[in-house]
Design a protein around this motif. Structure first.
Motif, PDB file in Angstrom:
ATOM      1  N   ASN A 258       0.834  -1.222   0.000  1.00  0.00           N
ATOM      2  CA  ASN A 258       0.000   0.000   0.000  1.00  0.00           C
ATOM      3  C   ASN A 258       0.863   1.265   0.000  1.00  0.00           C
ATOM      4  OD1 ASN A 258      -2.059  -1.878   0.272  1.00  0.00           O
ATOM      5  ND2 ASN A 258      -2.230  -1.595   2.480  1.00  0.00           N
ATOM      6  N   GLY A 259       2.033   1.146  -0.606  1.00  0.00           N
ATOM      7  CA  GLY A 259       2.930   2.310  -0.718  1.00  0.00           C
ATOM      8  C   GLY A 259       3.788   2.546   0.515  1.00  0.00           C
ATOM      9  N   GLN A 260       3.702   1.642   1.498  1.00  0.00           N
ATOM     10  CA  GLN A 260       4.408   1.870   2.771  1.00  0.00           C
ATOM     11  C   GLN A 260       5.640   0.970   2.886  1.00  0.00           C
ATOM     12  OE1 GLN A 260       0.587   2.434   5.616  1.00  0.00           O
ATOM     13  NE2 GLN A 260       0.680   0.628   4.374  1.00  0.00           N
ATOM     14  N   SER A 261       6.568   1.168   1.975  1.00  0.00           N
ATOM     15  CA  SER A 261       7.813   0.403   2.044  1.00  0.00           C
ATOM     16  C   SER A 261       8.962   1.395   2.021  1.00  0.00           C
ATOM     17  CB  SER A 261       7.896  -0.555   0.849  1.00  0.00           C
ATOM     18  OG  SER A 261       9.209  -1.049   0.725  1.00  0.00           O
ATOM     19  N   CYS A 262      10.000   1.101   2.829  1.00  0.00           N
ATOM     20  CA  CYS A 262      11.146   2.018   2.868  1.00  0.00           C
ATOM     21  C   CYS A 262      11.830   2.088   1.510  1.00  0.00           C
ATOM     22  CB  CYS A 262      12.137   1.565   3.938  1.00  0.00           C
ATOM     23  SG  CYS A 262      12.614  -0.152   3.784  1.00  0.00           S
ATOM     24  N   ILE A 263      11.858   0.950   0.781  1.00  0.00           N
ATOM     25  CA  ILE A 263      12.556   0.921  -0.508  1.00  0.00           C
ATOM     26  C   ILE A 263      11.582   1.048  -1.681  1.00  0.00           C
ATOM     27  CG2 ILE A 263      14.737  -0.237   0.076  1.00  0.00           C
ATOM     28  CD1 ILE A 263      13.259  -2.907  -0.611  1.00  0.00           C
ATOM     29  N   ALA A 264      10.408   1.607  -1.425  1.00  0.00           N
ATOM     30  CA  ALA A 264       9.485   1.855  -2.535  1.00  0.00           C
ATOM     31  C   ALA A 264      10.107   2.892  -3.462  1.00  0.00           C
ATOM     32  CB  ALA A 264       8.156   2.364  -2.009  1.00  0.00           C
ATOM     33  N   SER A 416      15.647  -3.089 -12.724  1.00  0.00           N
ATOM     34  CA  SER A 416      14.914  -3.939 -11.772  1.00  0.00           C
ATOM     35  C   SER A 416      14.426  -3.048 -10.633  1.00  0.00           C
ATOM     36  CB  SER A 416      15.850  -4.998 -11.206  1.00  0.00           C
ATOM     37  OG  SER A 416      15.270  -5.626 -10.092  1.00  0.00           O
ATOM     38  N   LEU A 417      13.429  -3.526  -9.912  1.00  0.00           N
ATOM     39  CA  LEU A 417      13.036  -2.757  -8.722  1.00  0.00           C
ATOM     40  C   LEU A 417      13.984  -3.105  -7.571  1.00  0.00           C
ATOM     41  CD1 LEU A 417      11.534  -5.117  -6.985  1.00  0.00           C
ATOM     42  CD2 LEU A 417       9.478  -4.278  -8.046  1.00  0.00           C
ATOM     43  N   VAL A 418      14.042  -2.234  -6.592  1.00  0.00           N
ATOM     44  CA  VAL A 418      14.889  -2.480  -5.417  1.00  0.00           C
ATOM     45  C   VAL A 418      14.184  -3.505  -4.529  1.00  0.00           C
ATOM     46  CG1 VAL A 418      15.992  -1.439  -3.395  1.00  0.00           C
ATOM     47  CG2 VAL A 418      15.739  -0.105  -5.504  1.00  0.00           C
TER      48      VAL A 418
END
Ligand code: NAP
Length: 455
Positions: A258-264, A416-418
Motif C-alpha cells: 500500500n505504498g508503505q515500504s522504505c525501498i518503494a 529492476s526494482l529495489v
C-alpha cells in the motif's frame, strides 16, 4: 501509542494489550541474559535444526500468520503470504550459511597460529516497525540467533499479535526458553533497556527520529547500533529503457505494501524524450489497481496502517500542491470508504528544491520529475537527505556505470526494482541509517571479532 490491534480497513479496535511494567521488563532481560549463558555454547548444527523448524512452521501456518498481518496493518493478504514465505527463506539461508560465515579465518603472521574468531555478544534488542511485521523481525532473528546471540523484540505498538505470533514460532521451533522474547511495551521503555548493562547492542528499523533517539542513548552507554531508516528512493528512466516494463515495474515498486515500504520507488525521474509516454503508461497502470478489502485475493491496494499515517500523507500532498505540484490523479483521502484509504496518486511539476520533494511519502503517492539528461537525473536522485535504494532503467552500459558509481544509496538496481534478498546486504547511507542486514555483512554486525595470536 496504545498497544492494540486496530483493523485499518474498518477503524475497529479488536484487541488491546497492557504494556509490561518496568519490573516485567527487568525480568525479561534477566531471562534473556541467563539463557545466553548456555545458548552461546550450542553448536551451529543444533541452532540450524531449530531454525529450520521455524522455517517449517512459517510455511505450514502461513495462512494464519498472513491473516494476522493483514488484520493488524492492512497489507493485501496475498503479499502477507509472500512475506511469510520470505521469512522461511531467510531462516533456511542462515541455517545453511552461519557456520561458514562465522568460521575462524586463519591469517599468516609471525605467530605459530593466528586467526580471527567471531563470537556472539549476548542480549540484542530489536526495535521494529509495522510495515513488514514478520520480515523485519525474521531478518534480525535468523542471523542473530544463528550467531549465538539472544534477542529481545520491541515491536511497533499496532502489531502486538504479530509480535506474539513470532515469539510463539521461535518457542515451537525448539529454541531454549528466553532465547527470543517479544516485549509488549511502548517506545518510552526502550531507553532503559538500552541502558541495561546486560543488553549489548541494538538495532532499529523505523523513522529517523526514532533511530536518532535510540542511537543517542546507545552512544551514551557505548553500545553498538544498526539503523535501518527511511528512504525516498529514485526510479530513474532514461531514453533507452523498455518503457512498458519500467512502468509496470515502477507501479509495483511504488505500490508494494500500500505504498508503505522504505525501498518503494518514491521519485520517478524520467528523461524528457520519453516522459509523455512514461507518464501515460504510469497513469494507466495506477488507474488499473483495485482498492479495497485487503483480505480479498484480488485487492492491490488496502488501507494505510493507521489513521495518523493517512493524515500525515494527506498533509504532505496538500503541502506539495501549495508548493506548485500538479495532481495527475488521486490527491485526496477516500472518505467514502470506511478505514484509512488513500488512492494511488501522481504528482508532477514539482520543484526539486521544495521541502516536500525531499521528504519520504509513506503511502501510494508517486512524484514525477522530468530531466533533460543523465546529469540532471543523478543530481535530482541525490537531492534528498536519504540514501537507501535506487532503481535506474537504461540499456546503455556507460550510463549504467555512471548510475552505479554516482548515486548515493546503499543499493542500486539497474533495470529492476529495489528488493531485499537474504544473499545480498541491505542498508542505507545518509539519513537512511548505517550498518547492514542480511548476507555475511548482516551476521557480522553483532559479533565480537576476536583476534587470536598463539606464539
Ligand atoms: P517509527 O514510528 O519510527 O516506529 C518504528 C519503531 O520504533 C516502533 O517499534 C516504534 O514504537 C519505535 N519507536 C518510535 N519512536 C521511538 C523512540 N523515540 N525510541 C525508541 N523507539 C521508538 O516508524 P514507523 O512510522 O512505524 O515506520 C515507518 C518508517 O520506517 C519509515 O520511515 C520507513 O521508511 C522506515 N523503514 C525502514 C526500513 C529499512 O530497512 N531501512 C524498513 C522498513 C521501514 P511504537 O510503535 O510504540 O511507537
Amino acid at each position: 501509542m496504545a498497544i492494540a490491534t486496530i483493523n485499518p480497513a474498518t477503524g475497529e479496535t479488536l484487541k488491546s494489550f497492557e504494556s509490561l511494567s518496568d519490573a516485567d521488563v527487568k525480568n525479561a532481560i534477566s531471562t534473556a541474559h541467563e539463557a545466553f549463558g548456555d545458548y552461546r555454547k550450542t553448536s551451529f548444527e543444533q541452532r540450524a535444526e531449530w531454525m529450520l523448524k521455524a522455517a517449517d512452521i512459517l510455511e505450514q501456518d502461513k495462512a494464519d500468520f498472513a491473516k494476522i498481518m493483514t488484520l493488524e496493518m492492512g497489507k493485501p493478504y496475498k503479499s502477507a503470504v509472500a512475506e511469510v514465505e520470505k521469512c522461511a527463506s531467510v531462516c533456511r539461508y542462515y541455517a545453511d550459511k552461519a557456520a561458514e560465515f562465522l568460521a575462524d579465518v586463519y591469517v599468516e603472521t609471525d605467530a605459530n597460529k593466528s586467526f580471527v574468531k567471531y563470537q556472539p555478544l549476548g542480549v540484542i534488542l530489536a526495535v521494529m516497525p509495522w510495515n513488514f511485521p514478520f520480515w523485519q523481525v525474521f531478518r534480525f532473528v535468523a542471523p542473530t540467533l544463528m550467531a549465538g546471540n539472544v534477542g529481545l523484540l520491541k515491536h511497533a505498538s499496532n502489531v502486538p499479535q504479530c509480535a506474539l505470533a513470532i515469539e510463539n514460532i521461535i518457542q515451537r521451533a525448539g529454541f531454549p526458553q528466553g532465547v527470543f522474547q517479544s516485549l509488549l511495551i511502548g517506545s518510552d521503555k526502550v531507553a532503559n533497556i538500552v541502558a541495561d548493562e546486560r543488553v549489548k547492542a541494538a538495532t532499529l528499523t523505523g523513522s529517523e527520529g526514532a533511530g536518532a533517539s535510540l542511537a543517542a542513548i546507545a552512544g551514551k552507554h557505548l553500545k553498538k547500533t544498526v539503523l535501518e531508516l527511511g528512504g525516498s528512493d529514485p526510479f530513474i528512466v532514461l531514453a533507452s529503457a523498455d518503457i512498458e516494463v519500467a512502468a509496470v515495474t515502477g507501479t509495483t515498486a511504488r505500490m508494494l505494501n500500500n505504498g508503505q515500504s522504505c525501498i518503494a520507488a518514491k521519485r520517478f525521474i524520467v528523461a524528457e524524450d520519453i516522459a509523455d509516454e512514461f507518464e501515460k503508461l504510469l497513469l494507466e497502470k495506477f488507474q488499473a489497481l483495485k482498492i479495497g478489502d485487503p483480505m480479498q485475493e484480488d485487492t492491490n491496494i488496502g488501507p494505510l496502517a493507521t489513521a495518523d499515517i493517512l493524515k500525515e500523507l494527506d498533509e504532505q500532498v496538500q503541502k506539495s500542491i501549495n508548493n506548485g505540484a500538479k495532481v495527475l490523479m488521486g490527491g485526496k483521502p477516500l472518505l467514502n470508504m470506511k478505514g484509512n484509504y488513500y488512492p494511488p496518486t501522481i504528482l508532477s511539476d514539482i520543484s526539486p528544491d521544495s521541502a516536500t520533494a525531499k521528504e519520504e511519502f509513506f503511502g501510494p503517492v508517486a512524484m514525477l520529475f522530468r530531466v533533460k539528461d543523465i546529469d540532471e537525473a543523478i543530481t535530482i536522485a541525490n537531492n534528498t537527505p536519504f540514501g537507501l535504494g535506487a532503481s535506474a532503467w537504461t540499456t546503455d552500459t556507460a550510463e549504467q556505470q555512471r548510475l552505479i558509481s554516482e548515486i548515493e544509496a546503499g543499493a542500486v538496481f539497474i533495470n529492476s526494482l529495489v528488493k531485499s534478498d537474504p544473499r545480498m546486504p541491505f542498508g542505507g547511507t545518509k539519513l537512511s541509517g548505517y550498518g547492514r542486514e542480511l548476507s555475511i555483512q548482516g551476521i557480522h554486525e553483532f559479533v565480537n571479532v576476536k583476534t587470536v595470536w598463539v606464539k
